[in-house]
Design a protein around this motif. Structure first.
Motif, PDB file in Angstrom:
ATOM      1  N   VAL A 343      46.952  34.576  37.022  1.00 24.81           N
ATOM      2  CA  VAL A 343      46.837  35.072  35.729  1.00 24.81           C
ATOM      3  C   VAL A 343      47.971  36.161  35.708  1.00 24.81           C
ATOM      4  O   VAL A 343      48.885  36.183  34.678  1.00 24.81           O
ATOM      5  CB  VAL A 343      45.480  36.053  35.755  1.00 24.81           C
ATOM      6  CG1 VAL A 343      45.762  37.105  34.295  1.00 24.81           C
ATOM      7  CG2 VAL A 343      44.245  35.208  35.434  1.00 24.81           C
ATOM      8  N   PHE A 344      48.362  36.884  36.673  1.00 27.67           N
ATOM      9  CA  PHE A 344      49.623  37.950  36.600  1.00 27.67           C
ATOM     10  C   PHE A 344      50.950  36.740  36.928  1.00 27.67           C
ATOM     11  O   PHE A 344      52.015  37.109  36.031  1.00 27.67           O
ATOM     12  CB  PHE A 344      49.729  38.667  37.895  1.00 27.67           C
ATOM     13  CG  PHE A 344      48.720  39.929  37.755  1.00 27.67           C
ATOM     14  CD1 PHE A 344      49.137  40.747  36.590  1.00 27.67           C
ATOM     15  CD2 PHE A 344      47.540  39.949  38.306  1.00 27.67           C
ATOM     16  CE1 PHE A 344      48.284  42.056  36.407  1.00 27.67           C
ATOM     17  CE2 PHE A 344      46.544  41.099  38.007  1.00 27.67           C
ATOM     18  CZ  PHE A 344      47.161  41.980  37.185  1.00 27.67           C
ATOM     19  N   CYS A 345      50.742  35.741  37.479  1.00 28.14           N
ATOM     20  CA  CYS A 345      51.982  34.869  37.415  1.00 28.14           C
ATOM     21  C   CYS A 345      52.222  34.306  35.859  1.00 28.14           C
ATOM     22  O   CYS A 345      53.330  34.310  35.247  1.00 28.14           O
ATOM     23  CB  CYS A 345      51.576  33.624  38.187  1.00 28.14           C
ATOM     24  SG  CYS A 345      53.386  32.542  38.673  1.00 28.14           S
ATOM     25  N   ILE A 346      51.117  33.872  35.047  1.00 21.19           N
ATOM     26  CA  ILE A 346      51.428  33.406  33.697  1.00 21.19           C
ATOM     27  C   ILE A 346      52.036  34.637  32.933  1.00 21.19           C
ATOM     28  O   ILE A 346      52.880  34.381  32.265  1.00 21.19           O
ATOM     29  CB  ILE A 346      50.017  33.129  33.291  1.00 21.19           C
ATOM     30  CG1 ILE A 346      49.232  31.796  34.030  1.00 21.19           C
ATOM     31  CG2 ILE A 346      50.132  32.824  31.662  1.00 21.19           C
ATOM     32  CD1 ILE A 346      47.894  31.777  33.541  1.00 21.19           C
ATOM     33  N   LEU A 347      51.538  35.683  33.076  1.00 23.78           N
ATOM     34  CA  LEU A 347      52.010  37.054  32.568  1.00 23.78           C
ATOM     35  C   LEU A 347      53.326  37.286  32.689  1.00 23.78           C
ATOM     36  O   LEU A 347      54.168  37.679  31.885  1.00 23.78           O
ATOM     37  CB  LEU A 347      51.385  38.224  32.671  1.00 23.78           C
ATOM     38  CG  LEU A 347      49.663  38.203  32.155  1.00 23.78           C
ATOM     39  CD1 LEU A 347      48.910  39.457  32.802  1.00 23.78           C
ATOM     40  CD2 LEU A 347      49.851  38.046  30.768  1.00 23.78           C
ATOM     41  N   LEU A 348      54.018  36.976  33.950  1.00 23.48           N
ATOM     42  CA  LEU A 348      55.379  37.316  34.565  1.00 23.48           C
ATOM     43  C   LEU A 348      56.489  36.498  33.629  1.00 23.48           C
ATOM     44  O   LEU A 348      57.234  36.851  33.076  1.00 23.48           O
ATOM     45  CB  LEU A 348      55.525  36.866  35.872  1.00 23.48           C
ATOM     46  CG  LEU A 348      56.795  37.255  36.772  1.00 23.48           C
ATOM     47  CD1 LEU A 348      57.706  38.500  36.181  1.00 23.48           C
ATOM     48  CD2 LEU A 348      56.890  36.585  37.974  1.00 23.48           C
ATOM     49  N   GLY A 349      55.743  35.015  33.458  1.00 22.10           N
ATOM     50  CA  GLY A 349      56.855  34.133  32.521  1.00 22.10           C
ATOM     51  C   GLY A 349      56.950  34.547  31.250  1.00 22.10           C
ATOM     52  O   GLY A 349      57.687  33.835  30.587  1.00 22.10           O
TER      53      GLY A 349
END
Length: 488
Positions: A343-349
């Motif tokens: 989830v945090f990886c998605i938000l980073l992008g």
């Protein structure tokens, strides 16, 4: 089922003393992290330091890429190919390392690989074309297979109740090299430039530092390390205290255990993602937000430096959940943490400014690195006979995940870097679903309870046939099963 008493097992002499409390296998039952007690804690510190040096070497190039790119006239595709090469070689090396640890011991296996790959680090200084740059990164990346020996070594030295934290801290501090090199290499480069070298000369000289560091740690492992609590593997086999195993059976029982394939897939989307980020993150901040080389390197370093506590934290959490809820607790914690990492990886992008990107990246690093520790909180329980093969399969899965992710999202210009990061997060969330399929009949799984008629001895002794049991080869598994009962 063979019910031979553990007391029948050949072991170290009765008067053998250890500095730490141990179980029936002479594995340490405590983990005093600042201790150098022989052989357990000394093996811990040697293993993580050697892995750290290999990580520094393997990712020494990314923080200097803006300079290397100009010197060698690298295109975006060539940079992407070199990044893929740096992690692809270790796919096969990690599988081989697992088998080598089972047959020759982690000390000799790891030190040999570290010494064999050190020349590639030094040769980085003379790379003069995109092809030679790709090749040195490819061969240097083989050293990342020392991760497998690190995990094997910790699983051989520490008892089930503390093996998760031992694996987590050793691997986490080793992975820390991926963040440390983001700081070390720009500092070394700037220091060399300050004494009069040109930029195109300075980056080449800088590679001698990680090459020398890697060489020294390999010799330290050879001189001061010990394979098992009771001695080195070859000495125990020679003395008849440990039976030499059949390589074909070791490999067979490893590759036919479906749980090892699940850990390999999921590790591909926690550690594999970490490797991908190590390759792209400095360049990402440099290009997207227009930062200078040093600032981009410092920001990128915060991702890898999270390994000081995040991966060890995953190992501690795995042991805690194992103590409270058994194997089912370990599996649930792993799934929750790795899914949050996605989830945090998605938000980073999706972030469009520097500040929020840094904040989200830090949370992303904590969860994805903790997931690595949680994964290897489960690995030691999958197999005793084929522990090295399972560790190698899982470790190789991490590199396969990195290769696949970089091939799809970070090679060439089909996707922007930010879109690639978002899609990578979606893949993390999808991959973790298979954790729900992992089931241990004596402990259960995420959604199914244990079989009350199945014991730890039933599970671990299934890897040994009647001939193996007649010559006593199974006694180590019997002891391990006994020590695992408390984890129900």
């Amino acid at each position: 089922m063979d019910e031979a008493a553990p007391s029948a097992t050949k072991s170290a002499p009765a008067d053998k003393k250890f500095s730490l409390p141990v179980d029936s296998e002479h594995k340490a039952t405590v983990f005093p992290i600042i201790s150098l007690a022989r052989p357990h804690m000394l093996a811990f510190h040697l293993s993580w330091l050697q892995f750290f040096s290999c990580f520094v070497s393997s990712f020494a190039a990314p923080p200097l890429l803006p300079v290397i790119r100009d010197n060698l006239n690298l295109t975006a595709t060539q940079i992407g190919n070199a990044g893929i090469a740096s992690v692809s070689g270790a796919v096969f090396a990690r599988v081989a390392m697992g088998t080598a640890c089972d047959l020759f011991g982690p000390r000799l296996a790891s030190a040999s690989l570290t010494l064999l790959t050190a020349p590639a680090v030094f040769c980085s200084a003379v790379a003069d074309s995109p092809t030679s740059f790709l090749l040195v990164r490819f061969f240097t990346g083989f050293s990342l297979a020392t991760f497998v020996s690190t995990q094997f070594w910790m699983s051989s030295m520490f008892s089930p109740p503390v093996v998760g934290r031992a694996n987590g801290v050793a691997a986490g501090w080793g992975n820390l090299g991926g963040g440390a090199t983001q700081l070390i290499m720009p500092l070394v480069y700037n220091l060399i430039c300050s004494i009069g070298a040109t930029s195109f000369t300075a980056w080449r000289i800088a590679f001698f530092i990680p090459g020398l560091f890697q060489t020294l740690t390999a010799f330290a492992v050879l001189l001061f390390g010990q394979d098992l609590p009771d001695g080195n593997l070859w000495q125990l086999e020679k003395a008849g205290d440990k039976q030499k195993d059949d390589p074909a059976k070791v490999i067979f029982h490893g590759i036919t255990n479906y749980r090892g394939w699940i850990t390999a897939l999921c590790y591909g989307y926690c550690f594999g993602v970490e490797l991908t980020i190590d390759n792209i993150i400095a360049n990402y901040f440099y290009d997207r937000f227009g930062l200078n080389l040093h600032t981009a390197g410092v920001i990128a370093a915060t991702f890898g430096l999270g390994n000081i506590f995040s991966r060890p934290g995953g190992g501690f959490l795995s042991d805690y959940m194992g103590h409270r809820l058994g194997m089912r607790g370990r599996l649930w914690a792993w799934w929750v943490v790795q899914t949050l990492g996605g989830v945090f990886c998605i938000l980073l992008g999706l972030m469009s400014s520097v500040g929020p990107s840094i904040a989200v990246m830090i949370f992303f690093s904590i969860f994805v690195q903790s997931a690595c520790g949680l994964c290897f909180g489960v690995v030691p329980f999958i197999s005793t006979r084929s522990l090295g093969v399972i560790s190698g399969m899982t470790g190789a899965g991490g590199n396969v995940g990195a290769v696949v992710t970089q091939l799809i999202f970070f090679r060439g210009s089909k996707y922007t870097a930010q879109a690639g990061i978002t899609y990578m997060g979606i893949m993390i969330c999808c991959a973790t679903v298979v954790i729900g399929l992992m089931y241990f009949p004596m402990w259960g799984g995420m959604f199914w309870g244990p079989n009350p008629n199945y014991t730890e001895e039933d599970y671990y002794l299934a890897e040994w046939d009647d001939d193996d049991k007649r010559n006593g080869s199974h006694h180590g598994s019997l002891k391990f099963a006994e020590n695992c009962r408390r984890l129900r």
